[in-house]
Design a protein around this motif. Structure first.
Motif, PDB file in Angstrom:
ATOM      1  N   ALA A 244       1.006  -0.792   0.002  1.00 24.19           N
ATOM      2  CA  ALA A 244       0.023   0.202   0.124  1.00 24.19           C
ATOM      3  C   ALA A 244       0.678   1.080  -0.136  1.00 24.19           C
ATOM      4  CB  ALA A 244      -0.658  -0.080   1.090  1.00 24.19           C
ATOM      5  N   THR A 245       2.073   0.901   0.948  1.00 23.06           N
ATOM      6  CA  THR A 245       3.165   1.964   0.566  1.00 23.06           C
ATOM      7  C   THR A 245       4.429   1.695   0.071  1.00 23.06           C
ATOM      8  OG1 THR A 245       3.725   1.425   2.947  1.00 23.06           O
ATOM      9  CG2 THR A 245       2.128   3.389   3.131  1.00 23.06           C
ATOM     10  N   ARG A 246       4.555   2.822  -0.558  1.00 21.55           N
ATOM     11  CA  ARG A 246       6.724   2.898  -0.991  1.00 21.55           C
ATOM     12  C   ARG A 246       7.759   1.759  -0.283  1.00 21.55           C
ATOM     13  NH1 ARG A 246      10.072   7.390  -3.733  1.00 21.55           N
ATOM     14  NH2 ARG A 246      11.664   5.841  -4.660  1.00 21.55           N
ATOM     15  N   ILE A 266      18.560  11.266  11.750  1.00 16.35           N
ATOM     16  CA  ILE A 266      16.911  12.120  11.138  1.00 16.35           C
ATOM     17  C   ILE A 266      15.794  10.734  10.583  1.00 16.35           C
ATOM     18  CG2 ILE A 266      18.923  13.726  10.973  1.00 16.35           C
ATOM     19  CD1 ILE A 266      17.953  13.835   7.724  1.00 16.35           C
ATOM     20  N   VAL A 267      14.847  11.436  10.034  1.00 16.29           N
ATOM     21  CA  VAL A 267      14.423  10.788   9.402  1.00 16.29           C
ATOM     22  C   VAL A 267      13.304  11.321   7.829  1.00 16.29           C
ATOM     23  CG1 VAL A 267      11.417  10.584   9.645  1.00 16.29           C
ATOM     24  CG2 VAL A 267      13.138   9.582  11.541  1.00 16.29           C
ATOM     25  N   ASP A 268      13.211  10.640   7.173  1.00 15.10           N
ATOM     26  CA  ASP A 268      12.860  11.205   5.608  1.00 15.10           C
ATOM     27  C   ASP A 268      11.085  10.488   5.332  1.00 15.10           C
ATOM     28  OD1 ASP A 268      11.940  11.266   3.147  1.00 15.10           O
ATOM     29  OD2 ASP A 268      13.964  10.698   2.304  1.00 15.10           O
ATOM     30  N   PRO A 269      10.486  11.294   5.835  1.00 14.41           N
ATOM     31  CA  PRO A 269       8.869  10.633   5.649  1.00 14.41           C
ATOM     32  C   PRO A 269       8.444  10.811   4.320  1.00 14.41           C
ATOM     33  CG  PRO A 269       9.250  12.545   6.303  1.00 14.41           C
ATOM     34  CD  PRO A 269      10.167  12.005   6.058  1.00 14.41           C
ATOM     35  N   SER A 270       8.975  11.548   3.093  1.00 15.97           N
ATOM     36  CA  SER A 270       8.559  11.279   2.033  1.00 15.97           C
ATOM     37  C   SER A 270       8.777   9.954   1.022  1.00 15.97           C
ATOM     38  CB  SER A 270       9.937  12.279   0.707  1.00 15.97           C
ATOM     39  OG  SER A 270       9.312  13.867   1.629  1.00 15.97           O
ATOM     40  N   HIS A 271      10.355   9.534   1.561  1.00 18.27           N
ATOM     41  CA  HIS A 271      10.485   8.102   0.682  1.00 18.27           C
ATOM     42  C   HIS A 271       9.759   7.152   1.636  1.00 18.27           C
ATOM     43  CE1 HIS A 271      13.590  10.408  -1.549  1.00 18.27           C
ATOM     44  NE2 HIS A 271      13.391   9.461  -2.219  1.00 18.27           N
ATOM     45  N   ALA A 272       9.480   7.268   2.575  1.00 19.25           N
ATOM     46  CA  ALA A 272       9.453   5.791   3.022  1.00 19.25           C
ATOM     47  C   ALA A 272       7.927   5.847   3.398  1.00 19.25           C
ATOM     48  CB  ALA A 272       8.903   7.217   4.700  1.00 19.25           C
ATOM     49  N   SER A 273       7.256   6.741   2.907  1.00 14.00           N
ATOM     50  CA  SER A 273       5.448   6.070   2.319  1.00 14.00           C
ATOM     51  C   SER A 273       5.410   5.997   0.711  1.00 14.00           C
ATOM     52  CB  SER A 273       4.410   6.955   2.886  1.00 14.00           C
ATOM     53  OG  SER A 273       4.166   8.742   2.582  1.00 14.00           O
ATOM     54  N   GLY A 274       6.234   7.364  -0.104  1.00  9.38           N
ATOM     55  CA  GLY A 274       5.785   7.374  -1.528  1.00  9.38           C
ATOM     56  C   GLY A 274       4.716   7.931  -1.489  1.00  9.38           C
ATOM     57  N   ILE A 275       3.778   8.883  -0.363  1.00  7.57           N
ATOM     58  CA  ILE A 275       2.768   9.981  -0.996  1.00  7.57           C
ATOM     59  C   ILE A 275       2.498  10.805  -0.198  1.00  7.57           C
ATOM     60  CG2 ILE A 275       0.234   9.027  -0.395  1.00  7.57           C
ATOM     61  CD1 ILE A 275       0.506   5.680  -0.965  1.00  7.57           C
ATOM     62  N   ALA A 276       2.483  11.849  -0.509  1.00  5.11           N
ATOM     63  CA  ALA A 276       2.640  12.944  -0.256  1.00  5.11           C
ATOM     64  C   ALA A 276       1.640  13.678   0.880  1.00  5.11           C
ATOM     65  CB  ALA A 276       1.914  14.367  -1.445  1.00  5.11           C
ATOM     66  N   ARG A 277       0.170  13.024   1.212  1.00  6.79           N
ATOM     67  CA  ARG A 277      -0.555  13.624   2.300  1.00  6.79           C
ATOM     68  C   ARG A 277      -0.155  12.175   3.662  1.00  6.79           C
ATOM     69  NH1 ARG A 277      -2.866   9.406  -0.953  1.00  6.79           N
ATOM     70  NH2 ARG A 277      -3.789   7.240   0.023  1.00  6.79           N
ATOM     71  N   LEU A 278       0.981  11.327   3.275  1.00  6.28           N
ATOM     72  CA  LEU A 278       1.135  10.383   4.230  1.00  6.28           C
ATOM     73  C   LEU A 278       2.521  11.385   5.153  1.00  6.28           C
ATOM     74  CD1 LEU A 278       0.492   6.794   3.592  1.00  6.28           C
ATOM     75  CD2 LEU A 278      -0.722   8.387   4.916  1.00  6.28           C
ATOM     76  N   VAL A 279       2.821  12.326   4.174  1.00  4.86           N
ATOM     77  CA  VAL A 279       4.328  13.283   4.787  1.00  4.86           C
ATOM     78  C   VAL A 279       3.829  13.584   6.472  1.00  4.86           C
ATOM     79  CG1 VAL A 279       6.269  14.620   4.374  1.00  4.86           C
ATOM     80  CG2 VAL A 279       5.305  13.230   2.476  1.00  4.86           C
ATOM     81  N   LYS A 280       2.797  14.693   6.539  1.00  6.31           N
ATOM     82  CA  LYS A 280       2.697  15.099   7.471  1.00  6.31           C
ATOM     83  C   LYS A 280       2.468  13.972   8.393  1.00  6.31           C
ATOM     84  CE  LYS A 280      -1.144  18.383   9.737  1.00  6.31           C
ATOM     85  NZ  LYS A 280      -1.934  19.134   9.853  1.00  6.31           N
ATOM     86  N   PRO A 281       1.533  13.462   8.756  1.00 10.12           N
ATOM     87  CA  PRO A 281       1.405  12.354   9.814  1.00 10.12           C
ATOM     88  C   PRO A 281       2.734  11.883  10.306  1.00 10.12           C
ATOM     89  CG  PRO A 281       0.264  11.607   8.365  1.00 10.12           C
ATOM     90  CD  PRO A 281       0.639  12.427   8.401  1.00 10.12           C
ATOM     91  N   MET A 282       3.408  10.761   9.164  1.00 12.69           N
ATOM     92  CA  MET A 282       4.939  10.287   9.179  1.00 12.69           C
ATOM     93  C   MET A 282       5.796  10.980  10.260  1.00 12.69           C
ATOM     94  SD  MET A 282       5.004   7.044   9.091  1.00 12.69           S
ATOM     95  CE  MET A 282       2.375   7.557   9.281  1.00 12.69           C
ATOM     96  N   ALA A 283       5.733  12.772   8.850  1.00  9.56           N
ATOM     97  CA  ALA A 283       7.022  12.910  10.100  1.00  9.56           C
ATOM     98  C   ALA A 283       6.751  13.828  11.486  1.00  9.56           C
ATOM     99  CB  ALA A 283       6.773  14.653   9.515  1.00  9.56           C
TER     100      ALA A 283
END
Length: 335
Positions: A244-246, A266-283
């Motif tokens: 479901a995620t990258r 540090i954490v890269d939430p962009s590559h972690a999910s591959g989905i823009a709308r998930l970046v905020k909660p993951m960050a």
């Protein structure tokens, strides 16, 4: 092996002990902390008489390190390593924001994004000049021209730049780059790691797609062993059976690594999910877990991005994420 010295040891006695240990063909790495001084011993310590050393009046204790990573081990260096880049500091309890496009595409694109992320509180600008892509037909970056544009953006905004080094042949182009990134695909490119260990600038080392935390620390060890002690680790998601995620963001890696090593994480939430709308909660989750910084992809027109558009935030969305992260982690830097 580590030799833990008593508080305020006699400098001459310490020098004599160090000289003796070096005569046993050991490398000695002293660490002077707030509460104690530690001598890290690297080499064949199997013949060292622990009880003889422990009996010295300047010595508090002697411990063997079973893990294969030595210099990256928190036992060698109990205090956090603190790395300062421009106005950003990693490892001091704050949470700097690194932001910018996945790849540098044009002067207009880069400058617009750089100005917007700076206004939102980012203290470093990321952007790929050389891009590792799964397909040889995908956009591979602007190469040397991309570096030039990053340096122009740095001059315009004052933001230090972070960009990925893929091959040793590119190293001369990175003379004015502030932080060298080693990407997930190169995490175990040991010759590349060995060479950046001789470079006098911070290295941001990303965890590989299918690598353990110990393997990540062993890769960091290559850089540290070369003499470069300014290493920042980056959790960017690992490949699991989930589709479901990258990737799957391993949040447990943050506190676990902080137990295992003194290096900033540090954490890269962009590559972690591959989905823009998930970046905020993951960050926000990464900030709540105590991440030493965040690295987020921002593009002024994600729908037409040449690389990783689906995971890239618009500048307005980044404004929102930066504000949300500051609610979770008050020490997230704001310009």
């Amino acid at each position: 092996m580590v030799v833990i010295l008593n508080k305020n040891p006699d400098p001459k006695r310490v020098a004599d002990l160090t000289a003796w240990l070096e005569s046993l063909h050991l490398e000695i790495h002293p660490t002077v902390g707030k509460m104690q001084t530690i001598l890290g011993l690297v080499g064949d310590t199997s013949k060292v008489d622990i009880e003889l050393i422990r009996a010295l009046d300047i010595v508090q204790d002697v411990k063997r390190i079973s893990q294969p990573y030595k210099e990256a081990n928190r036992a060698f260096h109990p205090d956090n390593t603190v790395i300062k880049v421009g106005d950003a500091t990693f490892g001091d309890g704050s949470c700097p924001l690194i932001a910018g496009p996945c790849s540098v595409e044009s002067r207009e694109q880069l400058l617009e994004v750089a100005q917007r992320v700076k206004a939102a509180g980012a203290t470093l600008l990321r952007g790929g000049a050389f891009k590792p892509r799964s397909s040889p037909y995908s956009f591979q970056g602007l190469h040397a021209d991309g570096i030039k544009l990053l340096l122009e953006a740095k001059k315009e905004t004052g933001l230090p730049i972070v960009t990925e080094l893929m091959d040793l042949s590119q190293l001369d182009l990175f003379a004015d780059v502030d932080v060298i990134q080693i990407g997930a695909r190169n995490m175990q490119n040991f010759e590349l790691l060995r060479q950046v260990g001789h470079v006098d600038k911070p290295v941001l080392l990303k965890r590989g797609l299918a690598n353990t935390l110990q393997e990540l620390l062993m890769s960091a060890e290559y850089i540290l062993a070369g003499g470069n002690h300014r290493v920042i680790l980056c959790e960017r998601g690992i490949r699991t059976f989930e589709t479901a995620t990258r990737n799957t963001l391993d949040l447990s890696a943050i506190p676990m690594l902080q137990e295992m090593t003194h290096l900033p994480v540090i954490v890269d939430p962009s590559h972690a999910s591959g989905i823009a709308r998930l970046v905020k909660p993951m960050a926000m989750a990464a900030a709540a877990c105590g991440a030493d910084g965040l690295m987020i992809e921002v593009h002024n027109d994600p729908a037409h991005a040449k690389c990783d558009g689906p995971q890239s935030l618009t500048p307005d969305a980044f404004d929102d994420v930066a504000a949300a992260v500051r609610q979770i982690h008050p020490l997230a830097y704001r310009a």
